[in-house]
Design a protein around this motif. Structure first.
Motif, PDB file in Angstrom:
ATOM      1  N   LEU A  42      30.024  44.542  47.747  1.00  0.00           N
ATOM      2  CA  LEU A  42      31.207  43.711  47.348  1.00  0.00           C
ATOM      3  C   LEU A  42      31.926  43.154  47.600  1.00  0.00           C
ATOM      4  CD1 LEU A  42      30.200  44.940  43.741  1.00  0.00           C
ATOM      5  CD2 LEU A  42      29.764  42.904  45.034  1.00  0.00           C
ATOM      6  N   ARG A  43      33.103  44.393  49.053  1.00  0.00           N
ATOM      7  CA  ARG A  43      34.163  44.400  48.757  1.00  0.00           C
ATOM      8  C   ARG A  43      34.437  43.741  49.993  1.00  0.00           C
ATOM      9  NH1 ARG A  43      35.297  50.331  47.649  1.00  0.00           N
ATOM     10  NH2 ARG A  43      36.529  49.974  46.716  1.00  0.00           N
ATOM     11  N   GLU A  44      33.099  43.427  50.952  1.00  0.00           N
ATOM     12  CA  GLU A  44      33.252  42.749  52.320  1.00  0.00           C
ATOM     13  C   GLU A  44      32.899  41.022  51.779  1.00  0.00           C
ATOM     14  OE1 GLU A  44      29.866  43.990  54.508  1.00  0.00           O
ATOM     15  OE2 GLU A  44      31.499  45.475  54.778  1.00  0.00           O
ATOM     16  N   LYS A  45      32.032  40.610  51.059  1.00  0.00           N
ATOM     17  CA  LYS A  45      31.821  39.433  49.962  1.00  0.00           C
ATOM     18  C   LYS A  45      33.382  38.876  49.647  1.00  0.00           C
ATOM     19  CE  LYS A  45      27.637  40.184  49.595  1.00  0.00           C
ATOM     20  NZ  LYS A  45      26.301  39.972  48.376  1.00  0.00           N
ATOM     21  N   MET A  46      34.841  40.158  49.110  1.00  0.00           N
ATOM     22  CA  MET A  46      35.594  39.988  48.241  1.00  0.00           C
ATOM     23  C   MET A  46      36.367  39.651  49.057  1.00  0.00           C
ATOM     24  SD  MET A  46      34.762  42.047  44.431  1.00  0.00           S
ATOM     25  CE  MET A  46      36.107  40.982  43.824  1.00  0.00           C
ATOM     26  N   ASN A  47      36.721  40.091  50.148  1.00  0.00           N
ATOM     27  CA  ASN A  47      37.742  40.527  51.622  1.00  0.00           C
ATOM     28  C   ASN A  47      38.693  41.520  50.811  1.00  0.00           C
ATOM     29  OD1 ASN A  47      37.274  38.409  53.468  1.00  0.00           O
ATOM     30  ND2 ASN A  47      37.055  36.310  52.478  1.00  0.00           N
ATOM     31  N   ASP A  48      37.585  42.372  50.130  1.00  0.00           N
ATOM     32  CA  ASP A  48      38.816  43.356  49.597  1.00  0.00           C
ATOM     33  C   ASP A  48      38.782  44.527  50.282  1.00  0.00           C
ATOM     34  OD1 ASP A  48      40.016  44.487  47.977  1.00  0.00           O
ATOM     35  OD2 ASP A  48      38.536  44.639  46.024  1.00  0.00           O
ATOM     36  N   THR A  49      39.518  45.519  50.367  1.00  0.00           N
ATOM     37  CA  THR A  49      39.807  46.601  51.266  1.00  0.00           C
ATOM     38  C   THR A  49      39.132  47.758  50.850  1.00  0.00           C
ATOM     39  OG1 THR A  49      42.295  46.344  51.537  1.00  0.00           O
ATOM     40  CG2 THR A  49      41.184  45.411  52.863  1.00  0.00           C
ATOM     41  N   LEU A  50      39.043  48.842  51.280  1.00  0.00           N
ATOM     42  CA  LEU A  50      39.148  49.759  50.286  1.00  0.00           C
ATOM     43  C   LEU A  50      40.717  50.827  50.553  1.00  0.00           C
ATOM     44  CD1 LEU A  50      38.020  52.704  49.449  1.00  0.00           C
ATOM     45  CD2 LEU A  50      36.967  53.087  51.899  1.00  0.00           C
ATOM     46  N   SER A  51      41.504  49.931  51.709  1.00  0.00           N
ATOM     47  CA  SER A  51      42.542  50.987  52.215  1.00  0.00           C
ATOM     48  C   SER A  51      43.797  49.843  51.085  1.00  0.00           C
ATOM     49  CB  SER A  51      42.978  50.682  53.234  1.00  0.00           C
ATOM     50  OG  SER A  51      42.875  49.313  53.796  1.00  0.00           O
ATOM     51  N   LYS A  52      44.327  49.302  50.889  1.00  0.00           N
ATOM     52  CA  LYS A  52      44.560  48.411  49.688  1.00  0.00           C
ATOM     53  C   LYS A  52      43.749  47.423  48.909  1.00  0.00           C
ATOM     54  CE  LYS A  52      49.202  48.233  52.083  1.00  0.00           C
ATOM     55  NZ  LYS A  52      49.781  47.125  52.314  1.00  0.00           N
ATOM     56  N   PRO A  53      42.936  48.114  47.996  1.00  0.00           N
ATOM     57  CA  PRO A  53      42.402  47.351  47.060  1.00  0.00           C
ATOM     58  C   PRO A  53      42.356  46.460  46.512  1.00  0.00           C
ATOM     59  CG  PRO A  53      41.969  49.514  46.017  1.00  0.00           C
ATOM     60  CD  PRO A  53      43.206  49.767  47.908  1.00  0.00           C
ATOM     61  N   LYS A  54      42.364  45.137  46.366  1.00  0.00           N
ATOM     62  CA  LYS A  54      42.749  43.875  44.987  1.00  0.00           C
ATOM     63  C   LYS A  54      42.049  44.102  44.322  1.00  0.00           C
ATOM     64  CE  LYS A  54      42.981  40.957  48.814  1.00  0.00           C
ATOM     65  NZ  LYS A  54      42.919  39.089  49.200  1.00  0.00           N
ATOM     66  N   TYR A  55      40.828  44.294  44.262  1.00  0.00           N
ATOM     67  CA  TYR A  55      40.064  44.520  42.922  1.00  0.00           C
ATOM     68  C   TYR A  55      39.663  45.494  42.403  1.00  0.00           C
ATOM     69  CZ  TYR A  55      40.530  39.951  44.629  1.00  0.00           C
ATOM     70  OH  TYR A  55      40.719  38.373  45.656  1.00  0.00           O
ATOM     71  N   ILE A  56      38.527  46.030  43.233  1.00  0.00           N
ATOM     72  CA  ILE A  56      37.940  46.766  43.386  1.00  0.00           C
ATOM     73  C   ILE A  56      38.589  48.325  43.750  1.00  0.00           C
ATOM     74  CG2 ILE A  56      35.802  48.543  43.374  1.00  0.00           C
ATOM     75  CD1 ILE A  56      34.015  45.650  43.796  1.00  0.00           C
ATOM     76  N   LYS A  57      38.747  49.511  42.628  1.00  0.00           N
ATOM     77  CA  LYS A  57      39.439  50.325  42.920  1.00  0.00           C
ATOM     78  C   LYS A  57      38.922  51.900  43.087  1.00  0.00           C
ATOM     79  CE  LYS A  57      43.633  48.044  41.816  1.00  0.00           C
ATOM     80  NZ  LYS A  57      44.172  47.807  42.907  1.00  0.00           N
ATOM     81  N   THR A  58      38.907  52.470  44.214  1.00  0.00           N
ATOM     82  CA  THR A  58      37.714  53.665  43.785  1.00  0.00           C
ATOM     83  C   THR A  58      38.383  54.534  43.682  1.00  0.00           C
ATOM     84  OG1 THR A  58      37.151  53.427  45.909  1.00  0.00           O
ATOM     85  CG2 THR A  58      36.224  55.359  45.418  1.00  0.00           C
ATOM     86  N   ILE A  59      38.307  55.577  42.667  1.00  0.00           N
ATOM     87  CA  ILE A  59      38.890  56.965  41.924  1.00  0.00           C
ATOM     88  C   ILE A  59      38.342  58.103  42.505  1.00  0.00           C
ATOM     89  CG2 ILE A  59      39.695  58.219  40.047  1.00  0.00           C
ATOM     90  CD1 ILE A  59      40.913  54.838  40.480  1.00  0.00           C
ATOM     91  N   TRP A  60      38.998  58.420  43.427  1.00  0.00           N
ATOM     92  CA  TRP A  60      37.704  59.402  44.550  1.00  0.00           C
ATOM     93  C   TRP A  60      37.864  60.406  43.211  1.00  0.00           C
ATOM     94  CZ3 TRP A  60      36.172  58.070  47.986  1.00  0.00           C
ATOM     95  CH2 TRP A  60      37.281  56.690  48.841  1.00  0.00           C
ATOM     96  N   GLY A  61      36.135  61.193  43.801  1.00  0.00           N
ATOM     97  CA  GLY A  61      35.796  61.723  43.237  1.00  0.00           C
ATOM     98  C   GLY A  61      35.203  61.893  40.911  1.00  0.00           C
ATOM     99  N   VAL A  62      35.908  60.397  41.114  1.00  0.00           N
ATOM    100  CA  VAL A  62      34.951  60.050  39.226  1.00  0.00           C
ATOM    101  C   VAL A  62      34.307  59.072  39.607  1.00  0.00           C
ATOM    102  CG1 VAL A  62      36.243  59.446  37.550  1.00  0.00           C
ATOM    103  CG2 VAL A  62      37.082  60.535  38.866  1.00  0.00           C
ATOM    104  N   GLY A  63      34.812  57.867  40.315  1.00  0.00           N
ATOM    105  CA  GLY A  63      34.189  56.133  40.310  1.00  0.00           C
ATOM    106  C   GLY A  63      35.150  55.075  40.552  1.00  0.00           C
ATOM    107  N   TYR A  64      34.408  53.964  39.602  1.00  0.00           N
ATOM    108  CA  TYR A  64      35.099  53.040  40.297  1.00  0.00           C
ATOM    109  C   TYR A  64      36.178  51.935  39.077  1.00  0.00           C
ATOM    110  CZ  TYR A  64      31.920  53.817  44.431  1.00  0.00           C
ATOM    111  OH  TYR A  64      31.632  54.231  45.470  1.00  0.00           O
ATOM    112  N   LYS A  65      36.676  51.562  39.229  1.00  0.00           N
ATOM    113  CA  LYS A  65      37.112  50.468  38.345  1.00  0.00           C
ATOM    114  C   LYS A  65      37.760  49.340  38.288  1.00  0.00           C
ATOM    115  CE  LYS A  65      41.712  51.650  37.799  1.00  0.00           C
ATOM    116  NZ  LYS A  65      42.549  52.684  36.797  1.00  0.00           N
ATOM    117  N   ILE A  66      37.895  47.850  37.810  1.00  0.00           N
ATOM    118  CA  ILE A  66      38.497  47.327  37.761  1.00  0.00           C
ATOM    119  C   ILE A  66      39.452  46.790  36.956  1.00  0.00           C
ATOM    120  CG2 ILE A  66      38.613  44.359  37.946  1.00  0.00           C
ATOM    121  CD1 ILE A  66      35.290  44.322  38.626  1.00  0.00           C
ATOM    122  N   GLU A  67      41.102  46.502  37.774  1.00  0.00           N
ATOM    123  CA  GLU A  67      41.834  46.169  36.331  1.00  0.00           C
ATOM    124  C   GLU A  67      42.115  45.191  36.792  1.00  0.00           C
ATOM    125  OE1 GLU A  67      45.088  48.800  39.178  1.00  0.00           O
ATOM    126  OE2 GLU A  67      44.207  50.506  38.100  1.00  0.00           O
ATOM    127  N   GLY A  68      43.294  45.138  35.465  1.00  0.00           N
ATOM    128  CA  GLY A  68      44.114  43.329  35.249  1.00  0.00           C
ATOM    129  C   GLY A  68      43.489  43.464  34.117  1.00  0.00           C
TER     130      GLY A  68
END
Length: 68
Positions: A42-68
């Motif tokens: 999904l990140r690749e298709k959205m041109n999102d990166t793990l180091s500076k995510p714009k859309y999908i945020k990883t909350i380490w040890g917990v899960g994922y979220k979208i903000e905004g």
């Protein structure tokens, strides 16, 4: 995955919860990388990166979220 994250905007969703909602399967292992791989795609298709995510945020040890 994206639909579930968007429907729960701002809320952290665990990989296990995503797995159960998508595949309706009780089998899940902490070493299961299925969700991680799909998030990466999904990140690749959205041109999102793990180091500076714009859309999908990883909350380490917990899960994922979208903000905004």
């Amino acid at each position: 995955i994206l639909r579930i994250l968007l429907e729960n905007k701002g809320r952290v969703i665990s990989a296990e919860e995503l797995f159960h909602q998508i595949w309706k399967d009780e089998y899940y292992s902490k070493s299961n990388n299925t969700i991680t791989v799909h998030i990466r795609h999904l990140r690749e298709k959205m041109n999102d990166t793990l180091s500076k995510p714009k859309y999908i945020k990883t909350i380490w040890g917990v899960g994922y979220k979208i903000e905004g």
